[in-house]
Each structure stands twice: as C-alpha cells, then as structure tokens.
Design a protein around this motif. Structure first.
Motif, PDB file in Angstrom:
ATOM      1  N   LYS A  12      79.470  58.765  44.130  1.00 39.68           N
ATOM      2  CA  LYS A  12      80.728  58.892  43.392  1.00 39.68           C
ATOM      3  C   LYS A  12      81.011  60.348  43.054  1.00 39.68           C
ATOM      4  O   LYS A  12      80.086  61.133  42.802  1.00 39.68           O
ATOM      5  CB  LYS A  12      80.681  58.061  42.104  1.00 39.68           C
ATOM      6  CG  LYS A  12      80.654  56.550  42.327  1.00 39.68           C
ATOM      7  CD  LYS A  12      80.664  55.827  40.999  1.00 39.68           C
ATOM      8  CE  LYS A  12      80.646  54.306  41.193  1.00 39.68           C
ATOM      9  NZ  LYS A  12      81.904  53.820  41.774  1.00 39.68           N
ATOM     10  N   THR A  13      82.300  60.699  43.032  1.00 39.24           N
ATOM     11  CA  THR A  13      82.660  62.046  42.594  1.00 39.24           C
ATOM     12  C   THR A  13      82.258  62.219  41.129  1.00 39.24           C
ATOM     13  O   THR A  13      82.261  61.266  40.349  1.00 39.24           O
ATOM     14  CB  THR A  13      84.154  62.313  42.781  1.00 39.24           C
ATOM     15  OG1 THR A  13      84.913  61.318  42.077  1.00 39.24           O
ATOM     16  CG2 THR A  13      84.535  62.273  44.254  1.00 39.24           C
ATOM     17  N   SER A  57      81.373  59.087  37.734  1.00 37.93           N
ATOM     18  CA  SER A  57      82.132  57.833  37.569  1.00 37.93           C
ATOM     19  C   SER A  57      83.442  57.869  38.341  1.00 37.93           C
ATOM     20  O   SER A  57      84.324  57.050  38.092  1.00 37.93           O
ATOM     21  CB  SER A  57      82.414  57.590  36.081  1.00 37.93           C
ATOM     22  OG  SER A  57      83.134  58.679  35.517  1.00 37.93           O
ATOM     23  N   GLY A  58      83.561  58.816  39.286  1.00 40.51           N
ATOM     24  CA  GLY A  58      84.799  58.945  40.043  1.00 40.51           C
ATOM     25  C   GLY A  58      84.848  58.032  41.252  1.00 40.51           C
ATOM     26  O   GLY A  58      84.138  57.022  41.338  1.00 40.51           O
ATOM     27  N   ARG A  59      85.669  58.421  42.208  1.00 43.56           N
ATOM     28  CA  ARG A  59      85.880  57.607  43.396  1.00 43.56           C
ATOM     29  C   ARG A  59      84.653  57.640  44.304  1.00 43.56           C
ATOM     30  O   ARG A  59      83.989  58.668  44.433  1.00 43.56           O
ATOM     31  CB  ARG A  59      87.102  58.136  44.167  1.00 43.56           C
ATOM     32  CG  ARG A  59      87.679  57.148  45.163  1.00 43.56           C
ATOM     33  CD  ARG A  59      89.011  57.660  45.700  1.00 43.56           C
ATOM     34  NE  ARG A  59      88.834  58.757  46.636  1.00 43.56           N
ATOM     35  CZ  ARG A  59      88.601  58.569  47.935  1.00 43.56           C
ATOM     36  NH1 ARG A  59      88.505  57.355  48.422  1.00 43.56           N
ATOM     37  NH2 ARG A  59      88.485  59.599  48.737  1.00 43.56           N
ATOM     38  N   THR A  60      84.333  56.509  44.897  1.00 42.56           N
ATOM     39  CA  THR A  60      83.217  56.432  45.835  1.00 42.56           C
ATOM     40  C   THR A  60      83.602  57.114  47.144  1.00 42.56           C
ATOM     41  O   THR A  60      84.645  56.824  47.726  1.00 42.56           O
ATOM     42  CB  THR A  60      82.830  54.971  46.098  1.00 42.56           C
ATOM     43  OG1 THR A  60      82.451  54.357  44.858  1.00 42.56           O
ATOM     44  CG2 THR A  60      81.663  54.882  47.075  1.00 42.56           C
ATOM     45  N   SER A  98      95.683  59.861  49.762  1.00 40.95           N
ATOM     46  CA  SER A  98      95.718  60.740  48.594  1.00 40.95           C
ATOM     47  C   SER A  98      97.097  61.369  48.417  1.00 40.95           C
ATOM     48  O   SER A  98      97.802  61.649  49.386  1.00 40.95           O
ATOM     49  CB  SER A  98      94.677  61.855  48.741  1.00 40.95           C
ATOM     50  OG  SER A  98      93.370  61.339  48.748  1.00 40.95           O
ATOM     51  N   ASP A 148      85.313  66.340  44.068  1.00 37.82           N
ATOM     52  CA  ASP A 148      86.455  65.465  44.349  1.00 37.82           C
ATOM     53  C   ASP A 148      86.357  64.981  45.781  1.00 37.82           C
ATOM     54  O   ASP A 148      85.549  65.481  46.572  1.00 37.82           O
ATOM     55  CB  ASP A 148      87.776  66.224  44.133  1.00 37.82           C
ATOM     56  CG  ASP A 148      88.925  65.302  43.717  1.00 37.82           C
ATOM     57  OD1 ASP A 148      88.803  64.062  43.885  1.00 37.82           O
ATOM     58  OD2 ASP A 148      89.937  65.823  43.216  1.00 37.82           O
ATOM     59  N   SER A 149      87.185  64.006  46.118  1.00 37.75           N
ATOM     60  CA  SER A 149      87.273  63.542  47.501  1.00 37.75           C
ATOM     61  C   SER A 149      88.708  63.144  47.798  1.00 37.75           C
ATOM     62  O   SER A 149      89.479  62.808  46.887  1.00 37.75           O
ATOM     63  CB  SER A 149      86.325  62.370  47.749  1.00 37.75           C
ATOM     64  OG  SER A 149      86.746  61.219  47.044  1.00 37.75           O
ATOM     65  N   ASN A 192      91.421  61.274  50.938  1.00 40.21           N
ATOM     66  CA  ASN A 192      91.599  60.589  52.210  1.00 40.21           C
ATOM     67  C   ASN A 192      93.086  60.488  52.511  1.00 40.21           C
ATOM     68  O   ASN A 192      93.915  61.083  51.809  1.00 40.21           O
ATOM     69  CB  ASN A 192      90.915  59.213  52.200  1.00 40.21           C
ATOM     70  CG  ASN A 192      91.460  58.284  51.125  1.00 40.21           C
ATOM     71  OD1 ASN A 192      92.607  58.412  50.684  1.00 40.21           O
ATOM     72  ND2 ASN A 192      90.655  57.328  50.709  1.00 40.21           N
ATOM     73  N   ASP A 224      86.120  60.716  54.678  1.00 39.28           N
ATOM     74  CA  ASP A 224      86.813  61.363  53.570  1.00 39.28           C
ATOM     75  C   ASP A 224      86.563  62.865  53.635  1.00 39.28           C
ATOM     76  O   ASP A 224      85.562  63.328  54.191  1.00 39.28           O
ATOM     77  CB  ASP A 224      86.285  60.859  52.218  1.00 39.28           C
ATOM     78  CG  ASP A 224      86.763  59.472  51.858  1.00 39.28           C
ATOM     79  OD1 ASP A 224      87.562  58.896  52.618  1.00 39.28           O
ATOM     80  OD2 ASP A 224      86.320  58.960  50.813  1.00 39.28           O
TER      81      ASP A 224
END
Length: 334
Positions: free
Chosen positions: A143-144, A87-90, A188, A182-183, A185, A95
């Motif tokens: 997603k992360t 449910s994290g960042r796409t 961040s 995690d991701s 860019n 990235d």
C-alpha cells in the motif's frame, strides 16, 4: 540537467503521445545499465521474510535511512518485509509508482544509489522491462504510505553481468529501502481544488475527478492569439520545471472543429511527456505546463505559431493554422 537515478531511467526518449510523435508508456529507458535479463517470461519468484539488515537510523517514513551491512549469507529468494504499513491504495503491476529509495550492497553495506539526496522521488512503471524484477515482484500488493525493505538476489537484479557503473558485481545481493509515496494508473485524475472559470472567451473544462475525460466546451468565437494557461483544478504539489517530464492524463482538441486528435482517457494508459522534447513538437504545451503545480488540471490553448503552424501531422484533424486546446492532469513530475 538534474542527475538521473543510477539504476532506474527517469525519462525514455519519445514519450510524447501527440500526433506525429512516438509513444512509449512502458517506462523503460536508458539507464547506465539495463534491468536484468530476468524480465523475460519466467514464473514469479518465491518471496520470503528474510534475512534483512536492520535499519539503524532514519526510521520514519520519508527519512533517508541508514541500513546495517548484511549479516551472513543472504537468501537466494527475494526477501521482503513491510517496515511501516501504509493505508493508501494497493499497488498493482503496471501501475506507476512514486517512491523514495536507498539501495546498497548486502556484503559491503556500500550505498550505490538513493533518491533522498536528489530530493526528487522516482516515478516509474511497475512493469516488466521497466525496472529490476525484484522491485516489480516485491512492491506489488503493498500500500502507498508504506516503507518496504527488500533483499534482491542477482537473478532478480542485474544478473550475472551486474552493474559496473554502480559498482555492483554479478554475485551481489542488493538491499533496498523503499518509501511508497503514491501510485497512479489509467483511471487516475488530478484531485486539486476547483478554480472558478470565469473567462467566457476560452474553453471551459469539466472538474470531475473520476478518471474519466473531462468535458471541454469551446466557445463559438475566434481563438485567442496568445498562449492561454489556466488552472481548472489547482494542486498543492511542487511547480513543474522546464527540464522535467510529467506523468499525466491529457486530451487535445482542435479549436475550430472541436475534434479530439489525441487523448489518454479511456485508453488504458498514461502518458509521460518530456517538456524539453515537447518544446520541439508543440512548444506552447510545454510552456503552458511549466510552472504549474503537480496535482493540477490545466487548460492550455496553443495558437498556431506555438503548435504545428503550417506543418500539421498528416491524416488527422489538425490542419494548417489550427489552434489547439489541451486539458492536462499533472499527476507527477520527474
């Protein structure tokens, strides 16, 4: 020196973006074999749902998986499925991703590489030429927090040459299980806990976490004669070791003039800094970051004898005997 990933280079040479140094944020490197020739300009591949082998053990996110041998012939297309939906960042192309992974050969089930045993997740840019195209296309849009399984055909892996070091033939389809941790860019920032800055003799650094450059207020006083390294935001990740590299946002200023001589904020890029290489450039920066926790923002004040001394880069604001001030957001270590 820790063991590098077999298939993905952890740190290329010349990753320091300070004045007078080479810059390379592509994430490309010198693995035992380079990524496939499919990194040239070709249309995106067709992505299908399978077939994919079963994960028979280690089925939770973060656990080292055991994967069955491939059954029958694999798809000639890239097969991808999300085993566990995060449910994290796409994740988007270009990235940087932080991930644990296991890779094995479809036909034999032989594991040729995994990061779980090294206990050091891969940190790599999801970009053309940085890693095999199967990863680049298969992970973009996920997603992360997700576990993703992929079957990568040779054309999106190591091509007809394969990877002899990994025991991979040019006809082998590769199976990967990837845990996207995690991701990052260019927008961040570190997200650590705010630390009170009570020392009026050193610069005060802003605590914003919106990806923009923090303010740095340098006191109107003589700079310290010794190295200063202090938390601005304290993260909760592992401590950075002297033989590692960091993925970071940073800016560097000259104490006397307050002028910025290098920064990643607002540049559309992140920086990868090898601390071993940095020891040969600005020793004090390497020492100031070593031992600090991942996820932190760190103030580092470097006296001349641990910086450029009497040999500054030409044409910039750094002069002979300059004291340097750095704000460094440590996003990940590798």
């Amino acid at each position: 020196m820790r063991r590098r990933s077999l298939l993905f280079a952890a740190v290329p040479a010349g990753l320091v973006t300070l004045a007078g140094c080479n810059d390379d944020t592509s994430g490309s490197g010198k693995a035992g074999a380079s990524p496939s020739a499919s990194a040239s300009s070709v249309p995106p591949p067709k992505i299908v749902d399978g077939p994919l082998p079963a994960i028979t053990a280690g089925t939770k996110f973060g656990e080292k998986p055991t994967v069955a041998k491939g059954s029958g012939d694999p798809s000639k297309n890239l097969a991808v499925r999300t085993v566990i939906a995060g449910s994290g960042r796409t994740v988007a192309e270009n990235d940087f991703i932080q991930a644990n992974y296991l890779g094995q050969i479809w036909a034999t089930g032989k594991v040729f590489d995994n990061s779980y045993d090294r206990k050091t997740p891969l940190v790599m840019q999801l970009a053309q030429g940085s890693l095999i195209d199967g990863w680049r296309y298969g992970l973009a849009g996920r997603k992360t927090g997700s576990r993703v399984e992929m079957a990568v055909p040779p054309a999106l892996g190591y091509g007809t040459s394969g990877n002899p070091q990994g025991g991979i033939k040019g006809t082998d389809t590769l199976v990967f299980v990837v845990d996207l941790i995690d991701s990052f860019n260019s927008k961040s920032s570190s997200k650590g806990k705010v630390v009170v800055q009570s020392d009026a003799t050193v610069p005060k650094v802003g605590t914003n976490t919106d990806g923009k450059a923090p303010s740095i207020k340098i006191p109107k006083a003589d700079p310290p004669k010794k190295l200063v390294s202090a938390y601005v935001l304290e993260g909760d990740g592992p401590e950075v070791k002297a033989n590692q590299a960091i993925l970071c946002q940073f800016q560097g200023l000259v104490w006397d003039s307050g002028k910025t001589f290098e920064a990643t904020y607002g540049s559309g890029r992140l920086s990868q800094i090898s601390l071993e290489q940095m020891q040969q450039v600005v020793k004090g920066l390497a020492e100031g970051v070593t031992g600090k926790k991942v996820g932190s923002r760190v103030l580092v004040v470097v006296p001349p004898d641990l910086a450029y001394g009497d040999n500054p880069p030409s044409g910039g604001p750094v002069k002979k005997g300059s004291t340097l001030v750095f704000s460094v957001d440590i996003l990940a270590a590798m």
